[in-house]
Design a protein around this motif. Structure first.
Motif, mmCIF file in Angstrom:
data_model
loop_
_atom_site.group_PDB
_atom_site.id
_atom_site.type_symbol
_atom_site.label_atom_id
_atom_site.label_comp_id
_atom_site.label_asym_id
_atom_site.label_seq_id
_atom_site.Cartn_x
_atom_site.Cartn_y
_atom_site.Cartn_z
ATOM 1 N N SER A 62 100.086 45.612 31.882
ATOM 2 C CA SER A 62 98.752 46.226 31.755
ATOM 3 C C SER A 62 98.538 46.909 30.409
ATOM 4 O O SER A 62 97.399 47.083 29.971
ATOM 5 C CB SER A 62 98.520 47.240 32.888
ATOM 6 N N SER A 63 99.618 47.284 29.729
ATOM 7 C CA SER A 63 99.452 47.949 28.435
ATOM 8 C C SER A 63 98.800 47.016 27.408
ATOM 9 O O SER A 63 98.150 47.479 26.469
ATOM 10 C CB SER A 63 100.795 48.455 27.897
ATOM 11 N N GLU A 65 96.346 44.839 28.115
ATOM 12 C CA GLU A 65 94.915 44.972 28.390
ATOM 13 C C GLU A 65 94.402 46.331 27.919
ATOM 14 O O GLU A 65 93.312 46.427 27.346
ATOM 15 C CB GLU A 65 94.660 44.786 29.883
ATOM 16 N N ASP A 66 95.194 47.389 28.154
ATOM 17 C CA ASP A 66 94.788 48.740 27.733
ATOM 18 C C ASP A 66 94.594 48.820 26.225
ATOM 19 O O ASP A 66 93.712 49.529 25.735
ATOM 20 C CB ASP A 66 95.846 49.776 28.162
ATOM 21 N N HIS A 67 95.423 48.094 25.481
ATOM 22 C CA HIS A 67 95.353 48.150 24.017
ATOM 23 C C HIS A 67 93.988 47.704 23.510
ATOM 24 O O HIS A 67 93.491 48.233 22.510
ATOM 25 C CB HIS A 67 96.460 47.291 23.403
ATOM 26 N N ALA A 69 91.180 47.834 25.305
ATOM 27 C CA ALA A 69 90.100 48.586 25.954
ATOM 28 C C ALA A 69 89.826 49.869 25.178
ATOM 29 O O ALA A 69 90.646 50.327 24.366
ATOM 30 C CB ALA A 69 90.491 48.914 27.386
ATOM 31 N N SER A 70 88.684 50.456 25.401
ATOM 32 C CA SER A 70 88.343 51.734 24.749
ATOM 33 C C SER A 70 89.203 52.859 25.326
ATOM 34 O O SER A 70 89.509 52.879 26.515
ATOM 35 C CB SER A 70 86.866 52.067 24.972
ATOM 36 N N ASN A 71 89.588 53.784 24.457
ATOM 37 C CA ASN A 71 90.317 54.979 24.876
ATOM 38 C C ASN A 71 89.463 56.175 24.461
ATOM 39 O O ASN A 71 89.568 56.680 23.338
ATOM 40 C CB ASN A 71 91.702 55.020 24.216
#
Length: 294
Positions: A62-63, A65-67, A69-71
């Motif tokens: 999942s990291s 996909e997280d990379h 995505a907006s944070n």
């Protein structure tokens, strides 16, 4: 010819060749200088005109996909501290007109199976396949190799497989293309007669090894749907391409850049050295450091 807009990037591998680094961190998230490997690969695809990127993934990744995505919390803190350049680097990882989608590969059944997991999203369009272990470095070249492959696909109406010339002593390590004795110049393509997986040195039809970049017609997905398990009892992309070869032209595109296999320790280190010497923030200091080493 339909424009090539979609790319399939299989990221479900375990990364066993770089353990223990990949035990808790996906191998695709290991950094080459200041970007994870997967970001370098996605930027390569975007430069080639790709607008929809399909990550074929699994649990524990999942990291990745997280990379992409907006944070919001990170971006807000950077805004408060007026760190504009860093903010831009995390906010603009991909252009706004590029979409990144994830699909799951439920079990490891080979590269062909991983690619086929994206069939519904590819949806009867031509597509690119990029193996993220391999970085293709086209430093200071106006076009990257994938751009040239897409152009060749659209001009020749023929599937493109990226190849590079390897030492004869190493042909047994690769899939080798048979171009009927023709060796295309760098940046050019030649029709493929067949492909041999890891041939004996004295039986290899050429020294042109498959690199891990493909531009393929939509029909390949239908072929994969009917491909039986092959080597390693897995569904192999090469087997589907052999079927394609029976009634369509498939071409070997000989790359102009340099490759780094970040799926193994030595290739990963080599990539960091090469890219570190090219990065404006690190090039000069890194060059001086390397000159001081014994």
């Amino acid at each position: 010819m339909t424009t090539v807009r979609k790319a399939v990037i299989p990221v479900a591998g375990l990364g066993t060749r770089v353990l223990p680094a990949s035990k808790a961190i996906p191998k695709e998230m290991l950094p080459v200088v200041d970007k994870p490997v997967i970001q370098h690969v996605v930027e390569e695809a975007v430069k080639a005109g790709i607008k929809e990127i399909i990550l074929v993934t699994r649990s524990g990744k999942s990291s990745i996909e997280d990379h992409f995505a907006s944070n919001y919390e990170l971006e807000h803190q950077l805004e408060l501290k007026h760190k504009t350049a860093i903010l831009d680097s995390v906010r603009n990882i991909v252009p706004k007109d590029v979409t990144i989608i994830s699909v799951r590969q439920p079990e490891a059944k080979g590269l062909g199976h991983a690619v086929y997991c994206a069939a519904q999203i590819v949806n009867n369009e031509p597509f690119v396949v990029i193996l993220p272990d391999v970085l293709v470095n086209n430093y200071q070249q106006e076009e990257n190799d994938l751009q040239k492959m897409v152009s060749a696909f659209e001009q020749h109406n023929a599937a493109q497989i990226m190849v590079e010339s390897v030492p004869q002593s190493q042909v047994h390590l690769y899939g080798i293309t048979d171009c009927n004795g023709v060796k295309p110049a760098a940046g050019e393509s030649a029709p493929i007669k067949g492909m041999v997986e890891k041939p004996k040195t004295n039986e290899a039809p050429s020294d042109l090894a498959v690199v891990g970049r493909y531009v393929l017609p939509a029909r390949v997905m239908a072929l994969l749907a009917n491909t039986k398990p092959g080597a390693g009892d897995e569904i192999q992309l090469t087997d589907a391409l052999d079927e394609l070869l029976k009634d369509e032209t498939v071409e070997a595109y000989r790359m102009t850049g340099k490759t780094y296999d970040c799926g193994n320790k030595l290739g990963f280190l080599q990539a960091n050295v090469a890219y570190g010497l090219q990065h404006p923030d690190t090039a000069e200091g890194f060059k001086q450091f390397l000159a001081q080493q014994d």
